[in-house]
Design an enzyme around this catalytic site. Structure first.
Site: not given
Ligand code: 5GP
Length: 173
Positions: A36, A91-92, A95, A123, A144-145, A151, A157
């Site tokens: 991402g 990081e993208d 979350d 987020k 969810f974006v 993606d 993407r």
């Molecule tokens: P975390 O481990 O912080 O919950 O999540 C990180 C990963 O979850 C991100 O690198 C991404 O791949 C995925 N992710 C979390 N929220 C989103 C979202 O809104 N859209 C997308 N496409 N991926 C997300």
């Protein structure tokens, strides 16, 4: 549409400026979290006015759907050592924080000089693990974006803007 490409470009430039200022005169080693973050990293590095190097890690946490499995698996490790380097983990989206807390833990064991986190999107409402990014592009609501590297099942993407994905309700039951 949540974030237009022009706004993203402007903000990425600001984040790059912050990084250039914080590490003035030093080298920064950017680690992109695949897949991402590749678009963000590609734009970010071109705006950084310092000596840079790049490496990548790949993790799996989400699978094909919108919900996290809650587990993080390392699919690709770094090519080279980060000992003594100024590392910026790119990081993208931050979350729940599970991915970044896992990555920070394993990277700190490798003794970088500094370890900072740059995330395009944050987020905060979904946070489970206490992770804070040092550089945040945009703080967004719990949607969810997709787009700009993000993606849904490997699609979208390539969108220039960041968009909220709305899935039609399943009418089969
Ligand atoms: P975390 O481990 O912080 O919950 O999540 C990180 C990963 O979850 C991100 O690198 C991404 O791949 C995925 N992710 C979390 N929220 C989103 C979202 O809104 N859209 C997308 N496409 N991926 C997300």
């Amino acid at each position: 549409m949540l974030l237009r490409h022009s706004a993203i470009r402007k903000r990425v430039r600001d984040v790059a400026r912050e990084i250039s200022r914080d590490f003035s005169g030093e080298r920064v080693h950017l680690i992109g979290v695949l897949k991402g973050a590749c678009v963000f990293l590609a734009d970010l590095i071109r705006e950084i006015d310092l000596e840079t190097s790049i490496d990548f890690m790949a993790v799996a946490s989400y699978g094909k759907g919108k919900e996290s499995s809650g587990q993080v698996r390392l699919n690709k490790d770094l090519d080279s050592s980060i000992q003594g380097l100024n590392v910026v983990l790119v990081e993208d989206i931050l979350d729940t924080g599970l991915t970044l807390s896992y990555l920070c833990r394993i990277l700190m064991e490798r003794k970088p000089k500094t370890l900072k986190i740059a995330t395009l999107l944050d987020k905060p409402s979904r946070r489970v693990n206490d992770v804070k990014a040092d550089y945040v592009g945009f703080t967004i609501p719990n949607e969810f974006v997709v787009g700009y590297g993000l993606d849904f099942g490997e699609r979208y993407r390539n969108l220039k803007d960041v968009c909220v994905l709305t899935v039609p309700a399943d009418k089969s039951d």
